[in-house]
Design a protein around this motif. Structure first.
Motif, mmCIF file in Angstrom:
data_model
loop_
_atom_site.group_PDB
_atom_site.id
_atom_site.type_symbol
_atom_site.label_atom_id
_atom_site.label_comp_id
_atom_site.label_asym_id
_atom_site.label_seq_id
_atom_site.Cartn_x
_atom_site.Cartn_y
_atom_site.Cartn_z
ATOM 1 N N ALA A 6 0.820 -1.208 0.000
ATOM 2 C CA ALA A 6 0.000 0.000 0.000
ATOM 3 C C ALA A 6 0.858 1.264 0.000
ATOM 4 C CB ALA A 6 -0.955 -0.017 1.195
ATOM 5 N N GLU A 7 0.196 2.386 0.188
ATOM 6 C CA GLU A 7 0.799 3.702 -0.024
ATOM 7 C C GLU A 7 2.166 3.972 0.624
ATOM 8 O OE1 GLU A 7 -1.255 7.603 -0.480
ATOM 9 O OE2 GLU A 7 -0.840 7.647 1.660
ATOM 10 N N PRO A 8 2.398 3.501 1.862
ATOM 11 C CA PRO A 8 3.680 3.881 2.471
ATOM 12 C C PRO A 8 4.895 3.530 1.614
ATOM 13 C CG PRO A 8 2.255 2.872 4.111
ATOM 14 C CD PRO A 8 1.551 2.741 2.786
ATOM 15 N N CYS A 9 4.740 2.595 0.708
ATOM 16 C CA CYS A 9 5.875 2.197 -0.139
ATOM 17 C C CYS A 9 6.232 3.271 -1.169
ATOM 18 C CB CYS A 9 5.569 0.883 -0.856
ATOM 19 S SG CYS A 9 6.886 0.326 -1.947
ATOM 20 N N VAL A 10 5.247 4.090 -1.536
ATOM 21 C CA VAL A 10 5.455 5.042 -2.629
ATOM 22 C C VAL A 10 6.687 5.900 -2.363
ATOM 23 C CG1 VAL A 10 4.477 7.048 -3.828
ATOM 24 C CG2 VAL A 10 3.038 5.071 -3.260
ATOM 25 N N ASP A 11 7.559 5.895 -3.322
ATOM 26 C CA ASP A 11 8.826 6.642 -3.253
ATOM 27 C C ASP A 11 9.805 6.151 -2.179
ATOM 28 O OD1 ASP A 11 8.092 8.205 -5.397
ATOM 29 O OD2 ASP A 11 7.051 9.651 -4.119
ATOM 30 N N ASP A 61 -7.072 -8.994 3.142
ATOM 31 C CA ASP A 61 -8.275 -8.667 3.911
ATOM 32 C C ASP A 61 -7.993 -7.771 5.116
ATOM 33 O OD1 ASP A 61 -6.925 -10.494 5.389
ATOM 34 O OD2 ASP A 61 -8.531 -11.977 5.477
ATOM 35 N N GLN A 62 -6.750 -7.335 5.249
ATOM 36 C CA GLN A 62 -6.458 -6.445 6.381
ATOM 37 C C GLN A 62 -5.886 -5.110 5.932
ATOM 38 O OE1 GLN A 62 -4.015 -8.620 9.244
ATOM 39 N NE2 GLN A 62 -5.325 -10.404 8.915
ATOM 40 N N VAL A 63 -6.044 -4.790 4.654
ATOM 41 C CA VAL A 63 -5.554 -3.505 4.166
ATOM 42 C C VAL A 63 -6.400 -2.401 4.805
ATOM 43 C CG1 VAL A 63 -5.207 -2.073 2.121
ATOM 44 C CG2 VAL A 63 -4.869 -4.547 1.980
ATOM 45 N N PRO A 64 -5.763 -1.416 5.437
ATOM 46 C CA PRO A 64 -6.558 -0.355 6.078
ATOM 47 C C PRO A 64 -7.472 0.336 5.070
ATOM 48 C CG PRO A 64 -4.243 -0.182 6.692
ATOM 49 C CD PRO A 64 -4.330 -1.231 5.626
ATOM 50 N N GLU A 65 -8.603 0.784 5.588
ATOM 51 C CA GLU A 65 -9.666 1.359 4.769
ATOM 52 C C GLU A 65 -9.151 2.383 3.745
ATOM 53 O OE1 GLU A 65 -13.043 0.774 3.475
ATOM 54 O OE2 GLU A 65 -12.482 -0.274 5.307
ATOM 55 N N GLN A 66 -8.316 3.319 4.218
ATOM 56 C CA GLN A 66 -7.918 4.419 3.336
ATOM 57 C C GLN A 66 -7.018 3.972 2.180
ATOM 58 O OE1 GLN A 66 -6.824 3.871 6.430
ATOM 59 N NE2 GLN A 66 -4.823 4.788 6.855
ATOM 60 N N TRP A 67 -6.527 2.730 2.233
ATOM 61 C CA TRP A 67 -5.629 2.271 1.167
ATOM 62 C C TRP A 67 -6.221 1.125 0.350
ATOM 63 C CZ3 TRP A 67 -1.369 2.128 5.409
ATOM 64 C CH2 TRP A 67 -0.909 3.433 5.640
ATOM 65 N N ARG A 68 -7.523 0.917 0.460
ATOM 66 C CA ARG A 68 -8.092 -0.254 -0.188
ATOM 67 C C ARG A 68 -7.936 -0.221 -1.709
ATOM 68 N NH1 ARG A 68 -9.924 -3.839 3.199
ATOM 69 N NH2 ARG A 68 -10.619 -5.091 1.456
ATOM 70 N N GLU A 69 -7.806 0.988 -2.268
ATOM 71 C CA GLU A 69 -7.621 1.071 -3.726
ATOM 72 C C GLU A 69 -6.322 0.377 -4.163
ATOM 73 O OE1 GLU A 69 -6.411 5.190 -4.835
ATOM 74 O OE2 GLU A 69 -6.511 5.496 -2.667
ATOM 75 N N TYR A 70 -5.378 0.220 -3.240
ATOM 76 C CA TYR A 70 -4.122 -0.427 -3.611
ATOM 77 C C TYR A 70 -4.291 -1.915 -3.925
ATOM 78 C CZ TYR A 70 -1.425 3.742 -2.748
ATOM 79 O OH TYR A 70 -0.910 4.994 -2.844
ATOM 80 N N ILE A 71 -5.377 -2.496 -3.422
ATOM 81 C CA ILE A 71 -5.646 -3.899 -3.753
ATOM 82 C C ILE A 71 -5.833 -4.009 -5.262
ATOM 83 C CG2 ILE A 71 -7.234 -5.829 -3.445
ATOM 84 C CD1 ILE A 71 -7.938 -4.655 -0.688
ATOM 85 N N GLN A 72 -6.729 -3.154 -5.753
ATOM 86 C CA GLN A 72 -6.988 -3.140 -7.191
ATOM 87 C C GLN A 72 -5.711 -2.822 -7.977
ATOM 88 O OE1 GLN A 72 -8.285 -4.134 -10.039
ATOM 89 N NE2 GLN A 72 -10.179 -3.823 -8.929
#
Ligand code: SF4
Ligand code: SF4
Lengths: 82, 376
Positions: A6-11, A61-72
């Motif tokens: 998810a997002e924390p990986c970006v950059d 199934d445990q991706v925090p709500e605000q990052w669920r788009e990262y699943i897709q």
């Protein structure tokens, strides 16, 4: 199910996770700003999650709500839809 | 047979020396799991070994077998992409290790696994789920051939960390012991390990004081640290971080080493030892009958304590804490410990712990302290 980055990986993208994945399924090229886990190859072993210095990796199934788009996004990177 | 498309950029070429070794108990356990079709489990065992291996010329051998197994795991689940990617990669990893390595018939595994790969490809994505076929196993080459190659393997010792040195006898190994490095003797080779960290030493020292005093007070046996050599299998000698030997097994203790199993062994895990501690030694200690095995992993982010005891059939089963979070030993009567004691940043006071184990209350502990220190 697979693990999702998810997002924390970006950059950050320091690839600590790549070295521990026993099936080499964490991918990403120089042109990407983060890495992705191939859901077809991931065996849900969980080895990568504790290695990530910024805690970017979650079971699907445990991706925090605000990052669920990262699943897709993880699926889409390998030409798949969820 | 057609080649599988290369998906690897670099593979370190193996050296014959590492391929000529015999498989370790941890590896044999993984192969048994593989052959029973326990593909997820074999991956876990091999993953420990792979992650602990520092010799880059051999790491991909473990990964190759692991991934061939995971490829079969995907096949069972009807996951076409998973089979093609992971099985293909596993086979390619194995190629530099053919014809045989660590006693495994690599050429045969490559050939049989490739047949599965091409069958899946031919049938295509839609039929993957319905493919019925017997899956290949890991076969060992004849033991006699292993012995021949082992005999040829002779170079001079050079004790550097991480290095595997020439074949020597157990007696020669004991004579090497006074060189002041941490070594173990595996399949007749000396292996030299990293010196341990300060934290590691403090933990050993803490356990030594608490458990050592406990068994001495009650006359239960002896606790030894400081790299006591324990002859594990015929051709393997380990140096556990701490051992307890009960009074009735006292005759196993020789002038220079322990001939046979200790009753209780503690290993403290470091990045470099994790595979040995969790895989190789686990099965060795089980096999030789170390009755209890305590693995402490104090590393950042891990912080685990795993405690195992032999059951009636001689297999390790986890020993769990009771309602008060105490882990009770069955081989050291009356001894118990708390996980927190072992994992906290600053280790607790050894005397307090000993007194608590013996059931003293706070005021009794105060009195004991006063008596010992002479304070009023
Ligand atoms: S869970 Fe295991 S297989 Fe999946 S990406 Fe992480 S390390 Fe790789
Ligand atoms: S370890 Fe974490 S931050 Fe680094 S590449 Fe992997 S997911 Fe990204």
């Amino acid at each position: 199910m697979a693990y999702i980055i998810a997002e924390p990986c970006v950059d950050v993208k320091d690839a600590s996770c790549v070295a521990v994945c026993p099936v080499d399924c964490i991918h990403g090229g120089p042109e990407d700003n983060m890495l992705y886990i191939n859901p077809d190859e991931c065996i849900d072993c969980g080895a990568c999650a504790p290695e990530c210095p910024v805690s970017a990796i979650f079971p699907e199934d445990q991706v925090p709500e605000q990052w669920r788009e990262y699943i897709q996004m993880n699926y889409a990177y390998f030409g798949k839809t969820k | 047979m057609n080649d599988i498309p290369a998906v690897l950029s670099t593979v370190d070429p193996p050296t014959r020396a590492c391929c000529d070794r015999a498989p370790t108990p941890g590896m044999l356990h993984a192969f048994e799991q593989f052959n029973r079709g326990e593909y997820f489990e074999q991956h876990e065992t091999l993953e420990w070994i792979w992650r602990a291996e520092t010799d880059t010329t051999i790491r991909n051998f473990y990964k190759g077998i692991l991934q061939v197994g995971v490829g079969f795991h995907h096949l069972r689940k009807g996951n076409y992409n998973g089979v093609i990617k992971v099985l293909g990669r596993g086979i390619n990893y194995l190629k530099p290790y053919a014809p045989a390595c660590y006693g495994v018939d690599v050429a045969r595994l490559i050939e049989e696994a490739s047949a599965v790969y091409w069958r899946v490809r031919d049938k295509g994505r839609l039929e993957t789920r319905d493919l019925e076929m017997e899956l290949p196993q890991v076969h060992l080459v004849r033991e006699s051939r292993l012995k021949e190659v082992r005999m040829e393997y002779q170079t001079l010792p050079a004790l550097r960390v991480g290095e595997h040195v020439r074949k020597i006898t157990f007696e020669e190994y004991l004579a090497l012991e006074d060189q002041g490095v941490q070594t173990e003797w595996v399949n007749g080779e000396v292996r030299v390990y990293m010196p341990v960290s300060v934290k590691h030493q403090q933990l050993v020292n803490f356990l030594d004081r608490v458990l050592g005093m406990f068994v001495e007070l009650l006359g239960l046996g002896i606790v030894l640290t400081d790299r006591i050599v324990m002859r594990a299998l015929v051709n393997v000698a380990r140096e556990p971080d701490l051992i307890f030997l009960s009074q009735q097994n006292r005759e196993r203790l020789k002038a220079t080493h322990l001939a046979g199993a200790a009753d209780f062994v503690v290993e403290i895990v470091s990045d470099e030892s994790v595979g040995r501690d969790r895989a190789d030694k686990f099965y060795e200690y089980e096999e030789i009958g170390v009755r209890e095995y305590l693995i402490i992993d104090p590393r950042q982010g891990k912080q685990r304590v795993d405690y195992f005891g032999l059951d009636d059939s001689g297999k390790y089963q986890p020993i769990l804490a009771d309602q008060e979070d105490k882990f009770h030993s069955r081989v050291i009567p009356g001894f118990w410990f708390r996980k927190e004691w072992l994992l906290q940043e600053n280790l607790p006071d050894a005397l307090d712990c000993l007194a608590e184990i013996r059931g003293l209350n706070d005021s009794e502990i105060q009195i004991l302290r006063r008596l010992l220190t002479g304070a009023k």
